[in-house]
Design a protein around this motif. Structure first.
Motif, PDB file in Angstrom:
ATOM      1  N   VAL A  35      14.755   7.317  -2.465  1.00  0.00           N
ATOM      2  CA  VAL A  35      13.300   7.298  -2.639  1.00  0.00           C
ATOM      3  C   VAL A  35      12.748   6.894  -1.277  1.00  0.00           C
ATOM      4  CG1 VAL A  35      11.337   6.270  -3.831  1.00  0.00           C
ATOM      5  CG2 VAL A  35      13.505   6.655  -5.058  1.00  0.00           C
ATOM      6  N   GLY A  36      12.107   7.857  -0.602  1.00  0.00           N
ATOM      7  CA  GLY A  36      11.701   7.666   0.795  1.00  0.00           C
ATOM      8  C   GLY A  36      12.519   8.629   1.635  1.00  0.00           C
ATOM      9  N   ALA A  37      11.816   9.550   2.327  1.00  0.00           N
ATOM     10  CA  ALA A  37      12.503  10.608   3.090  1.00  0.00           C
ATOM     11  C   ALA A  37      12.092  10.550   4.555  1.00  0.00           C
ATOM     12  CB  ALA A  37      12.140  11.968   2.489  1.00  0.00           C
ATOM     13  N   GLY A  38      12.015   9.328   5.090  1.00  0.00           N
ATOM     14  CA  GLY A  38      11.541   9.162   6.458  1.00  0.00           C
ATOM     15  C   GLY A  38      12.670   9.110   7.468  1.00  0.00           C
ATOM     16  N   ARG A  39      12.428   8.340   8.538  1.00  0.00           N
ATOM     17  CA  ARG A  39      13.346   8.330   9.690  1.00  0.00           C
ATOM     18  C   ARG A  39      14.721   7.759   9.357  1.00  0.00           C
ATOM     19  NH1 ARG A  39       8.723   5.622  13.177  1.00  0.00           N
ATOM     20  NH2 ARG A  39       8.401   4.765  11.098  1.00  0.00           N
ATOM     21  N   SER A  60       9.767  11.580  -2.260  1.00  0.00           N
ATOM     22  CA  SER A  60       8.831  11.079  -1.267  1.00  0.00           C
ATOM     23  C   SER A  60       7.432  11.227  -1.832  1.00  0.00           C
ATOM     24  CB  SER A  60       8.998  11.862   0.036  1.00  0.00           C
ATOM     25  OG  SER A  60       8.526  11.087   1.104  1.00  0.00           O
ATOM     26  N   GLN A  62       4.943  12.783  -0.413  1.00  0.00           N
ATOM     27  CA  GLN A  62       4.568  14.189  -0.242  1.00  0.00           C
ATOM     28  C   GLN A  62       5.799  15.052  -0.479  1.00  0.00           C
ATOM     29  OE1 GLN A  62       2.212  14.708   3.493  1.00  0.00           O
ATOM     30  NE2 GLN A  62       2.723  12.533   3.727  1.00  0.00           N
ATOM     31  N   SER A  65       7.841  16.304   2.546  1.00  0.00           N
ATOM     32  CA  SER A  65       8.803  15.385   3.187  1.00  0.00           C
ATOM     33  C   SER A  65      10.131  15.417   2.434  1.00  0.00           C
ATOM     34  CB  SER A  65       8.290  13.949   3.174  1.00  0.00           C
ATOM     35  OG  SER A  65       7.067  13.836   3.807  1.00  0.00           O
ATOM     36  N   SER A  96      14.288   3.758   0.532  1.00  0.00           N
ATOM     37  CA  SER A  96      14.106   3.844   1.991  1.00  0.00           C
ATOM     38  C   SER A  96      12.645   4.113   2.324  1.00  0.00           C
ATOM     39  CB  SER A  96      15.026   4.922   2.562  1.00  0.00           C
ATOM     40  OG  SER A  96      14.979   6.086   1.763  1.00  0.00           O
ATOM     41  N   VAL A  97      11.783   3.298   1.729  1.00  0.00           N
ATOM     42  CA  VAL A  97      10.337   3.376   1.974  1.00  0.00           C
ATOM     43  C   VAL A  97       9.971   2.223   2.912  1.00  0.00           C
ATOM     44  CG1 VAL A  97       9.842   4.471  -0.247  1.00  0.00           C
ATOM     45  CG2 VAL A  97       9.879   1.972  -0.098  1.00  0.00           C
ATOM     46  N   ILE A 102       8.424  -1.378  -0.783  1.00  0.00           N
ATOM     47  CA  ILE A 102       9.690  -1.539  -1.518  1.00  0.00           C
ATOM     48  C   ILE A 102       9.462  -2.142  -2.909  1.00  0.00           C
ATOM     49  CG2 ILE A 102      11.885  -2.825  -1.541  1.00  0.00           C
ATOM     50  CD1 ILE A 102      12.010  -2.338   1.532  1.00  0.00           C
ATOM     51  N   VAL A 105       7.245   0.147  -5.316  1.00  0.00           N
ATOM     52  CA  VAL A 105       8.012   1.325  -5.761  1.00  0.00           C
ATOM     53  C   VAL A 105       9.090   0.878  -6.745  1.00  0.00           C
ATOM     54  CG1 VAL A 105       9.647   3.109  -5.025  1.00  0.00           C
ATOM     55  CG2 VAL A 105       7.545   2.745  -3.728  1.00  0.00           C
ATOM     56  N   HIS A 143      21.364  -2.722   5.976  1.00  0.00           N
ATOM     57  CA  HIS A 143      20.438  -2.720   7.120  1.00  0.00           C
ATOM     58  C   HIS A 143      21.179  -2.398   8.418  1.00  0.00           C
ATOM     59  CE1 HIS A 143      18.108  -4.820  10.407  1.00  0.00           C
ATOM     60  NE2 HIS A 143      17.316  -3.866   9.990  1.00  0.00           N
ATOM     61  N   GLN A 146      20.075  -0.605  14.239  1.00  0.00           N
ATOM     62  CA  GLN A 146      19.889   0.583  15.076  1.00  0.00           C
ATOM     63  C   GLN A 146      18.459   1.067  14.883  1.00  0.00           C
ATOM     64  OE1 GLN A 146      20.115   2.333  17.571  1.00  0.00           O
ATOM     65  NE2 GLN A 146      22.005   3.508  17.399  1.00  0.00           N
TER      66      GLN A 146
HETATM   67  N1  LIG Z   1      13.361   3.598  11.330  1.00  0.00           N
HETATM   68  C1  LIG Z   1      14.172   2.648  11.733  1.00  0.00           C
HETATM   69  O1  LIG Z   1      14.507   2.581  12.919  1.00  0.00           O
HETATM   70  C2  LIG Z   1      14.743   1.644  10.762  1.00  0.00           C
HETATM   71  C3  LIG Z   1      15.869   0.889  11.166  1.00  0.00           C
HETATM   72  C4  LIG Z   1      16.411  -0.034  10.266  1.00  0.00           C
HETATM   73  C5  LIG Z   1      15.831  -0.214   9.018  1.00  0.00           C
HETATM   74  N2  LIG Z   1      14.732   0.514   8.668  1.00  0.00           N
HETATM   75  C6  LIG Z   1      14.154   0.292   7.330  1.00  0.00           C
HETATM   76  O2  LIG Z   1      14.180   1.515   6.600  1.00  0.00           O
HETATM   77  C7  LIG Z   1      13.086   1.559   5.688  1.00  0.00           C
HETATM   78  C8  LIG Z   1      12.310   2.860   5.911  1.00  0.00           C
HETATM   79  O3  LIG Z   1      11.793   2.859   7.218  1.00  0.00           O
HETATM   80  P1  LIG Z   1      11.483   4.232   8.002  1.00  0.00           P
HETATM   81  O4  LIG Z   1      11.300   3.867   9.427  1.00  0.00           O
HETATM   82  O5  LIG Z   1      12.485   5.271   7.624  1.00  0.00           O
HETATM   83  O6  LIG Z   1      10.062   4.618   7.369  1.00  0.00           O
HETATM   84  P2  LIG Z   1       9.257   5.991   7.528  1.00  0.00           P
HETATM   85  O7  LIG Z   1       9.852   6.853   8.564  1.00  0.00           O
HETATM   86  O8  LIG Z   1       7.826   5.605   7.651  1.00  0.00           O
HETATM   87  O9  LIG Z   1       9.486   6.747   6.132  1.00  0.00           O
HETATM   88  C9  LIG Z   1       9.040   6.187   4.937  1.00  0.00           C
HETATM   89  C10 LIG Z   1       9.251   7.188   3.826  1.00  0.00           C
HETATM   90  O10 LIG Z   1       8.826   6.548   2.603  1.00  0.00           O
HETATM   91  C11 LIG Z   1       7.872   7.382   1.981  1.00  0.00           C
HETATM   92  N3  LIG Z   1       6.918   6.510   1.285  1.00  0.00           N
HETATM   93  C12 LIG Z   1       6.011   5.659   1.821  1.00  0.00           C
HETATM   94  N4  LIG Z   1       5.359   4.994   0.856  1.00  0.00           N
HETATM   95  C13 LIG Z   1       5.859   5.462  -0.317  1.00  0.00           C
HETATM   96  C14 LIG Z   1       5.585   5.210  -1.657  1.00  0.00           C
HETATM   97  N5  LIG Z   1       4.664   4.313  -1.987  1.00  0.00           N
HETATM   98  N6  LIG Z   1       6.300   5.882  -2.599  1.00  0.00           N
HETATM   99  C15 LIG Z   1       7.260   6.779  -2.253  1.00  0.00           C
HETATM  100  N7  LIG Z   1       7.562   7.081  -0.981  1.00  0.00           N
HETATM  101  C16 LIG Z   1       6.867   6.439  -0.034  1.00  0.00           C
HETATM  102  C17 LIG Z   1       7.221   8.195   3.043  1.00  0.00           C
HETATM  103  O11 LIG Z   1       6.672   9.319   2.386  1.00  0.00           O
HETATM  104  P3  LIG Z   1       5.932  10.581   3.011  1.00  0.00           P
HETATM  105  O12 LIG Z   1       6.815  11.114   4.114  1.00  0.00           O
HETATM  106  O13 LIG Z   1       5.869  11.523   1.880  1.00  0.00           O
HETATM  107  O14 LIG Z   1       4.619  10.094   3.502  1.00  0.00           O
HETATM  108  C18 LIG Z   1       8.429   8.461   3.950  1.00  0.00           C
HETATM  109  O15 LIG Z   1       9.184   9.545   3.454  1.00  0.00           O
HETATM  110  C19 LIG Z   1      12.249   0.297   5.944  1.00  0.00           C
HETATM  111  O16 LIG Z   1      12.625  -0.701   5.011  1.00  0.00           O
HETATM  112  C20 LIG Z   1      12.667  -0.121   7.347  1.00  0.00           C
HETATM  113  O17 LIG Z   1      12.552  -1.528   7.570  1.00  0.00           O
HETATM  114  C21 LIG Z   1      14.182   1.440   9.504  1.00  0.00           C
END
Ligand SMILES: NC(=O)c1ccc[n+]([C@@H]2O[C@H](COP(=O)([O-])OP(=O)(O)OC[C@H]3O[C@@H](n4cnc5c(N)ncnc54)[C@H](OP(=O)(O)O)[C@@H]3O)[C@@H](O)[C@H]2O)c1
Length: 315
Positions: A35-39, A60, A62, A65, A96-97, A102, A105, A143, A146
């Motif tokens: 749940v969450g299709a981001g980075r 996600s 949207q 995504s 992974s939102v 978190i 959701v 976690h 990186q």
């Molecule tokens: N990126 C990093 O470098 C990194 C590293 C370590 C840990 N993390 C952790 O990984 C987690 C995700 O981070 P991220 O950087 O991948 O975030 P991100 O790129 O902003 O992606 C977030 C994803 O969650 C979706 N989303 C947001 N709000 C939502 C909701 N209410 N219901 C359902 N989906 C929702 C977004 O949807 P849409 O695309 O549809 O808008 C998107 O697909 C966080 O807990 C962060 O602390 C990230």
């Protein structure tokens, strides 16, 4: 640094690899959903597919995504906007939102006892997933230490990095196994103060950017063209960072503090009077260097302490 629980296991040893293969054979995790299709999800999910895990579905906000990530994972992966649908077809679900989403959701999904639900936040504890434990499931955290700056899947970014894992058994062990399968190195986060742990990660990653910004301002104040700062200073930054990864910190340090060159440090502080905020930053960071076991002559050490550590010093 907290001690005791955080033992890093090296996945590259033959024993760890064997344990992974045996674990995979006997594993109870049949289906993983996101749940969450981001980075983070993009790299983690493709890494899991490459390690032999079956990813069932991606949700996600949207649909586009979710569709983009599902398409990168394979034809059988279902894209949806419905988190409850992911829970329906998966026994392990990654939330992974963004950190702030978190708990909301998690509270929106009807969990069952068969569910293992995992967030990927460094800053949040397992209490963010209370709704799962209340429903009889198991909450966990994976976690990676990186940075994932892009939504293009880059599972190679996980190779060789350390990943904190937390969760009651059997989930804690399953996550450690999963990290090994990703080519990364698991360590346990149970009992660790998560705010301080995350502050450590932020200090080393985000604050390097702050240092580059401060150095760029100093560069411009010196009279050099601003646009040359990044190109000129980056190789220094990269060499210093490589040294930190390869040797003890005291040995990695070069420059006036390491040499006990008091006159140079005095000169810097005098010149930095042009920008008192930058001078305080310089002073605080240099004072941190004095905590290292440097081989300094006693007179130089005590003069550096006066210059750098006495916050009530005469200007
Ligand atoms: N990126 C990093 O470098 C990194 C590293 C370590 C840990 N993390 C952790 O990984 C987690 C995700 O981070 P991220 O950087 O991948 O975030 P991100 O790129 O902003 O992606 C977030 C994803 O969650 C979706 N989303 C947001 N709000 C939502 C909701 N209410 N219901 C359902 N989906 C929702 C977004 O949807 P849409 O695309 O549809 O808008 C998107 O697909 C966080 O807990 C962060 O602390 C990230």
């Amino acid at each position: 640094m907290a001690s005791g629980t955080a033992v890093v296991q090296d996945p590259l040893t033959p024993d760890a690899r064997r344990a992974f293969l045996v674990g995979m054979k006997n594993r109870t995790v049949a289906a993983v959903g996101f749940v969450g299709a981001g980075r983070l999800a993009a790299s983690l999910a493709l890494g899991l597919v490459e390690a032999g895990y079956r990813v069932t579905s991606v949700a996600s906000r949207q649909l586009d995504s979710a569709r983009a990530l599902a398409a990168a994972l394979g034809p059988d992966v279902e894209p949806t906007t419905d988190a409850a649908r992911v829970a329906e077809v998966s026994s392990m679900v990654f939330l992974s939102v963004p950190d702030a989403a978190i708990t909301p959701v998690c509270q929106s999904v009807p969990w069952e006892t068969r569910h293992r639900v995992v967030h990927c936040s460094g800053a949040l504890g397992l209490d963010a997933l209370d709704a799962v434990t209340r429903a009889g499931g198991i909450a966990g955290c994976l976690h990676p230490l990186q940075s994932f700056p892009s939504r293009s899947p880059e599972p190679e970014r996980l190779r060789g990095v350390c990943c904190g894992v937390e969760g009651a058994e059997p989930l804690g062990g399953e996550l450690a196994l999963m990290v090994t399968g990703l080519g990364a190195r698991p360590f346990r986060l149970d009992g660790v103060d998560r705010r301080l742990y995350h502050a450590a990660a932020v200090t080393v990653s985000n604050h390097v950017v702050a240092l580059a910004s401060a150095a760029g301002r100093l560069w411009a104040l010196s009279g050099l063209p601003e646009q040359l700062a990044r190109e000129a200073l980056s190789p220094l930054l990269q060499a210093a960072s490589a040294n930190v990864g390869q040797m003890e910190l005291a040995a990695a340090l070069t420059g006036p503090v390491a040499r006990g060159d008091v006159a140079t440090v005095e000169g810097h502080l005098l010149a930095l009077a042009v920008d008192p905020e930058l001078r305080e930053l310089y002073r605080a960071l240099s004072a941190e260097l004095l905590r290292l076991p440097l081989s300094l002559e006693a007179g130089a050490l005590s003069r550096l302490r006066e210059l750098l550590e006495d916050v009530h010093r005469a200007e």
